[in-house]
Design an enzyme around this catalytic site. Structure first.
Site, mmCIF file in Angstrom:
data_model
loop_
_atom_site.group_PDB
_atom_site.id
_atom_site.type_symbol
_atom_site.label_atom_id
_atom_site.label_comp_id
_atom_site.label_asym_id
_atom_site.label_seq_id
_atom_site.Cartn_x
_atom_site.Cartn_y
_atom_site.Cartn_z
ATOM 1 C CB SER A 145 -1.092 -0.065 1.199
ATOM 2 O OG SER A 145 -0.734 0.315 2.608
ATOM 3 C CG ASN A 146 3.607 2.580 2.896
ATOM 4 O OD1 ASN A 146 3.086 3.530 3.041
ATOM 5 N ND2 ASN A 146 3.361 1.609 3.899
ATOM 6 N NE ARG A 152 14.640 -11.912 3.533
ATOM 7 C CZ ARG A 152 14.390 -13.304 4.358
ATOM 8 N NH1 ARG A 152 13.627 -13.576 4.938
ATOM 9 N NH2 ARG A 152 15.481 -13.797 4.897
ATOM 10 C CG HIS A 172 10.678 2.018 11.125
ATOM 11 N ND1 HIS A 172 10.762 0.446 11.237
ATOM 12 C CD2 HIS A 172 10.328 1.692 12.937
ATOM 13 C CE1 HIS A 172 10.576 -0.735 12.670
ATOM 14 N NE2 HIS A 172 10.499 0.868 13.474
ATOM 15 C CB THR A 198 23.091 4.259 7.589
ATOM 16 O OG1 THR A 198 22.259 4.382 8.736
ATOM 17 C CG2 THR A 198 23.065 5.880 7.490
ATOM 18 C CG LEU A 239 17.168 -3.112 11.500
ATOM 19 C CD1 LEU A 239 16.667 -3.726 11.101
ATOM 20 C CD2 LEU A 239 16.664 -4.512 12.925
ATOM 21 C CD GLN A 255 -1.558 10.588 9.747
ATOM 22 O OE1 GLN A 255 -0.751 11.414 9.831
ATOM 23 N NE2 GLN A 255 -3.151 10.470 9.979
HETATM 24 C C1 GAR Z 1 3.918 -0.829 6.707
HETATM 25 O O1 GAR Z 1 3.590 -0.490 8.155
HETATM 26 C C2 GAR Z 1 5.655 -0.935 6.613
HETATM 27 O O2 GAR Z 1 5.822 0.499 7.540
HETATM 28 C C3 GAR Z 1 5.766 -1.692 7.161
HETATM 29 O O3 GAR Z 1 5.216 -2.996 6.671
HETATM 30 C C4 GAR Z 1 4.608 -2.466 6.015
HETATM 31 C C5 GAR Z 1 3.569 -2.108 4.592
HETATM 32 O O4 GAR Z 1 2.308 -2.149 4.183
HETATM 33 N N1 GAR Z 1 7.387 -1.914 7.411
HETATM 34 C C6 GAR Z 1 7.960 -2.435 8.629
HETATM 35 O O5 GAR Z 1 7.677 -2.861 9.302
HETATM 36 C C7 GAR Z 1 9.611 -2.704 7.742
HETATM 37 N N2 GAR Z 1 10.495 -3.339 8.514
HETATM 38 P P1 GAR Z 1 2.522 -2.228 2.905
HETATM 39 O O6 GAR Z 1 3.109 -3.306 2.012
HETATM 40 O O7 GAR Z 1 0.874 -2.564 2.632
HETATM 41 O O8 GAR Z 1 3.040 -0.535 2.139
#
Ligand code: GAR
Length: 198
Positions: free
Chosen positions: A13-14, A93, A111, A143, A146, A175
């Site tokens: 979705s992002n 990953r 994140h 960077t 993690l 958000q």
């Molecule tokens: C999002 O909430 C993103 O911030 C998180 O996974 C989700 C992916 O949703 N990312 C992490 O946890 C990175 N470690 P999406 O596939 O619908 O964008």
């Protein structure tokens, strides 16, 4: 325009909000050149293809614990696409320093916490356990450490009584979809100052 590769593992979705922000604005400084997944079943792949964006899959599983071997394959479609900037968008990953260094200063991640709080997984449950009354999401430059690196933007949400981790994740995701496109456009224009959305 600068070309942007987006790395996903799931629903994407992002990624969709990033792609649409670029495709729907003729004056946008970026153009999506690739959506790349480590998981062939990632729902985001179909959504990218529907938008006319090139897709690729590099499955991590055949490489077992050998992250460097996986990354040696992962980098190929990114280089072939000539990506100027790489956006991690729900890419699950961990990347080694060797991979990250190839994209130093041109790789972003989103994140689901207010970094530096709650690096890693289960961020929503951890915010609830800590009794936080504010939570949110962060976009940062990647960077080798993690969920570290210069912060480029944050958006906050309230934690409400009775929230489950799922409630909080959904509120934060709304958000994320505002924050990441806003930060990417600024970043591609050379603006690295922290953006705060409320
Ligand atoms: C999002 O909430 C993103 O911030 C998180 O996974 C989700 C992916 O949703 N990312 C992490 O946890 C990175 N470690 P999406 O596939 O619908 O964008």
């Amino acid at each position: 325009k600068k070309t942007v590769a987006i790395l996903i593992s799931g629903g994407g979705s992002n990624m969709v909000t990033l792609v649409d922000s670029m495709l729907n604005d003729p004056g946008h400084p970026g153009r999506p050149c690739l959506v790349l997944s480590n998981n062939a079943d990632a729902g985001g792949l179909t959504k990218a293809a529907e938008r006319g964006v090139a897709t690729a899959v590099v499955d991590h599983r055949p490489f077992g614990k050998d992250r460097a071997a996986f990354e040696a394959e992962l980098v190929k479609p990114i280089l072939n696409a000539g990506a100027d900037v790489v956006c991690l968008a729900g890419f699950m990953r961990v990347l080694t320093a060797g991979f990250v260094s190839q994209f130093e200063g041109r790789m972003l991640n989103i994140h689901p916490s207010l970094l530096p709080k709650y690096k890693g997984l289960h961020t929503h449950a951890r915010a609830l356990e800590a009794g936080d009354d504010r939570h949110g999401c962060t976009v940062h430059e990647v960077t080798p450490r993690l969920d570290d690196g210069p912060l480029l933007g944050q958006a906050e949400v309230p934690v409400l009584p009775g929230d489950t981790p799922e409630d909080l994740a959904a509120r934060v995701l709304v958000q994320e979809h505002r924050l990441y496109p806003a930060v990417l456009a600024r970043y591609l224009r050379g603006e690295h100052a922290m953006l705060r959305l409320s």
